[in-house]
Design a protein around this motif. Structure first.
Motif, PDB file in Angstrom:
ATOM      1  N   GLY A  10       8.400  -3.886  -3.980  1.00 43.15           N
ATOM      2  CA  GLY A  10       9.582  -3.883  -3.125  1.00 43.15           C
ATOM      3  C   GLY A  10       9.755  -2.570  -2.395  1.00 43.15           C
ATOM      4  O   GLY A  10       9.444  -1.499  -2.905  1.00 43.15           O
ATOM      5  N   ARG A  11      10.279  -2.643  -1.172  1.00 37.60           N
ATOM      6  CA  ARG A  11      10.315  -1.469  -0.296  1.00 37.60           C
ATOM      7  C   ARG A  11      11.206  -0.353  -0.822  1.00 37.60           C
ATOM      8  O   ARG A  11      10.812   0.813  -0.848  1.00 37.60           O
ATOM      9  CB  ARG A  11      10.757  -1.899   1.112  1.00 37.60           C
ATOM     10  N   LYS A  34       4.863  -4.159  10.839  1.00 37.28           N
ATOM     11  CA  LYS A  34       5.268  -3.074  11.743  1.00 37.28           C
ATOM     12  C   LYS A  34       6.756  -2.719  11.616  1.00 37.28           C
ATOM     13  O   LYS A  34       7.307  -2.082  12.493  1.00 37.28           O
ATOM     14  CB  LYS A  34       4.964  -3.460  13.193  1.00 37.28           C
ATOM     15  N   GLU A  35       7.418  -3.143  10.558  1.00 35.34           N
ATOM     16  CA  GLU A  35       8.850  -2.885  10.422  1.00 35.34           C
ATOM     17  C   GLU A  35       9.108  -1.414  10.094  1.00 35.34           C
ATOM     18  O   GLU A  35       8.312  -0.752   9.438  1.00 35.34           O
ATOM     19  CB  GLU A  35       9.430  -3.801   9.343  1.00 35.34           C
ATOM     20  N   SER A  36      10.261  -0.913  10.540  1.00 32.36           N
ATOM     21  CA  SER A  36      10.564   0.520  10.410  1.00 32.36           C
ATOM     22  C   SER A  36      10.605   0.981   8.960  1.00 32.36           C
ATOM     23  O   SER A  36      10.177   2.092   8.640  1.00 32.36           O
ATOM     24  CB  SER A  36      11.883   0.837  11.105  1.00 32.36           C
ATOM     25  N   SER A  37      11.141   0.142   8.073  1.00 36.44           N
ATOM     26  CA  SER A  37      11.223   0.544   6.662  1.00 36.44           C
ATOM     27  C   SER A  37       9.833   0.734   6.067  1.00 36.44           C
ATOM     28  O   SER A  37       9.608   1.625   5.235  1.00 36.44           O
ATOM     29  CB  SER A  37      11.997  -0.499   5.854  1.00 36.44           C
ATOM     30  N   ARG A  43       4.643   6.815   5.934  1.00 36.59           N
ATOM     31  CA  ARG A  43       4.715   8.254   6.194  1.00 36.59           C
ATOM     32  C   ARG A  43       4.747   9.047   4.887  1.00 36.59           C
ATOM     33  O   ARG A  43       4.075  10.073   4.743  1.00 36.59           O
ATOM     34  CB  ARG A  43       5.953   8.587   7.039  1.00 36.59           C
ATOM     35  N   GLU A  44       5.549   8.557   3.931  1.00 35.43           N
ATOM     36  CA  GLU A  44       5.617   9.228   2.635  1.00 35.43           C
ATOM     37  C   GLU A  44       4.270   9.178   1.921  1.00 35.43           C
ATOM     38  O   GLU A  44       3.842  10.154   1.296  1.00 35.43           O
ATOM     39  CB  GLU A  44       6.698   8.578   1.756  1.00 35.43           C
ATOM     40  N   ALA A  45       3.599   8.041   2.019  1.00 39.08           N
ATOM     41  CA  ALA A  45       2.293   7.883   1.369  1.00 39.08           C
ATOM     42  C   ALA A  45       1.278   8.851   1.961  1.00 39.08           C
ATOM     43  O   ALA A  45       0.495   9.475   1.235  1.00 39.08           O
ATOM     44  CB  ALA A  45       1.812   6.446   1.513  1.00 39.08           C
ATOM     45  N   LYS A  46       1.296   8.997   3.277  1.00 35.41           N
ATOM     46  CA  LYS A  46       0.339   9.893   3.929  1.00 35.41           C
ATOM     47  C   LYS A  46       0.634  11.354   3.618  1.00 35.41           C
ATOM     48  O   LYS A  46      -0.278  12.173   3.506  1.00 35.41           O
ATOM     49  CB  LYS A  46       0.332   9.634   5.434  1.00 35.41           C
ATOM     50  N   LYS A  47       1.910  11.687   3.430  1.00 31.32           N
ATOM     51  CA  LYS A  47       2.267  13.058   3.032  1.00 31.32           C
ATOM     52  C   LYS A  47       1.624  13.412   1.699  1.00 31.32           C
ATOM     53  O   LYS A  47       1.201  14.544   1.462  1.00 31.32           O
ATOM     54  CB  LYS A  47       3.793  13.189   2.884  1.00 31.32           C
ATOM     55  N   GLN A  48       1.600  12.425   0.796  1.00 21.25           N
ATOM     56  CA  GLN A  48       1.053  12.660  -0.540  1.00 21.25           C
ATOM     57  C   GLN A  48      -0.431  12.327  -0.633  1.00 21.25           C
ATOM     58  O   GLN A  48      -1.025  12.377  -1.710  1.00 21.25           O
ATOM     59  CB  GLN A  48       1.842  11.847  -1.569  1.00 21.25           C
ATOM     60  N   ASP A  49      -1.033  11.948   0.508  1.00 18.05           N
ATOM     61  CA  ASP A  49      -2.451  11.588   0.548  1.00 18.05           C
ATOM     62  C   ASP A  49      -2.764  10.441  -0.407  1.00 18.05           C
ATOM     63  O   ASP A  49      -3.813  10.399  -1.061  1.00 18.05           O
ATOM     64  CB  ASP A  49      -3.310  12.816   0.205  1.00 18.05           C
TER      65      ASP A  49
END
Length: 247
Positions: A10-11, A34-37, A43-49
């Motif tokens: 869940g998101r 493609k939903e904003s949530s 973005r958070e996932a990419k920050k943490q690699d």
């Protein structure tokens, strides 16, 4: 396998896990969404690699335990990962030559846990695993380690070959396990050393093998041609132990 309490679906739940600083091993996301949530989660996932897998709806439905995944499922590490520097510092604090075990794409969490357990008992200062295409510190791996993860740090790195190069610069040399190598009893395995164990089916990859100083084989006299990865790790680890304690 089932990850039980170490799966988050869940998101909102997944986003809160990232924001709370949880270590997310893998993120499975509905492809083409493609939903904003969801973009916020990514973005958070990419920050943490974090490793992100884009999958079809059918795959998520198969993975889901709640039926309410909302297009995203996260696998949370059961334990926090260490850094390679922390592993080396542990050796320094003990006044010992570093001994690390590097796993080249071990996929079975039970094998990972068993190897961590052996590494602890053999006096290795830590275990290094790759970020991609490999088992992480899931509930099954932690259970199979029989508590060893509490004492033996596990570091996760993006590139095993590059990590080996960096550790060579710090004085370690490396031996990998392969049935076509030199019999382990004919090798000098003392000093600052890294033991590399390969994938259960494919063994050590060519690129990683090329980085190793030696290739070691375990003598075998049966009718089959290979050992289980965790058993091979145990046999070679204890040959290193034998040579370290021999006068």
């Amino acid at each position: 396998m089932r990850y039980k309490e170490f799966v988050i679906e869940g998101r909102n739940a997944v986003l809160e896990a990232f924001r709370a600083g949880k270590t997310v091993d893998k993120l499975f996301v509905l492809e083409h969404i493609k939903e904003s949530s969801m973009n916020t989660i990514l973005r958070e996932a990419k920050k943490q690699d974090t490793v992100i897998h884009y999958v079809k709806k059918e795959r998520l439905e198969q993975m889901s335990e709640t039926g309410k995944h909302q297009g995203v499922i996260a696998y949370i590490a059961a334990y926090e990962y260490a850094t390679v520097d922390e592993i080396l510092k542990k050796a320094e604090e003990k006044g010992e030559s570093p001994f690390v075990v590097i796993l080249d794409d071990i996929e079975d969490p039970h094998n990972l846990g068993a190897i961590i357990r052996t590494a602890n008992l053999a006096g290795a200062h830590g275990v290094i695993i790759p970020k991609h295409r490999a088992a992480g510190l899931t509930a099954a791996a932690v259970k199979a380690s029989a508590g060893a993860v509490n004492y033996t740090p596990v570091a996760k790195v993006t590139n095993i070959s590059k990590t080996i190069e960096e550790l060579k610069d710090k004085g370690l040399w490396f031996v990998c396990a392969d049935m076509d190598g030199t019999t382990m009893y004919d090798l000098d395995l003392r000093g600052a050393i890294g033991l590399v164990i390969g994938n259960e089916g494919k063994g050590v990859s060519r690129l990683v093998k090329e980085k190793c100083d030696f290739v070691a084989s375990v003598p075998m006299f049966g009718d089959i041609d290979s050992l289980n990865a965790s058993v091979a790790a145990g046999v070679l680890s204890y040959e290193i132990v034998r040579q370290r304690i021999s006068k």
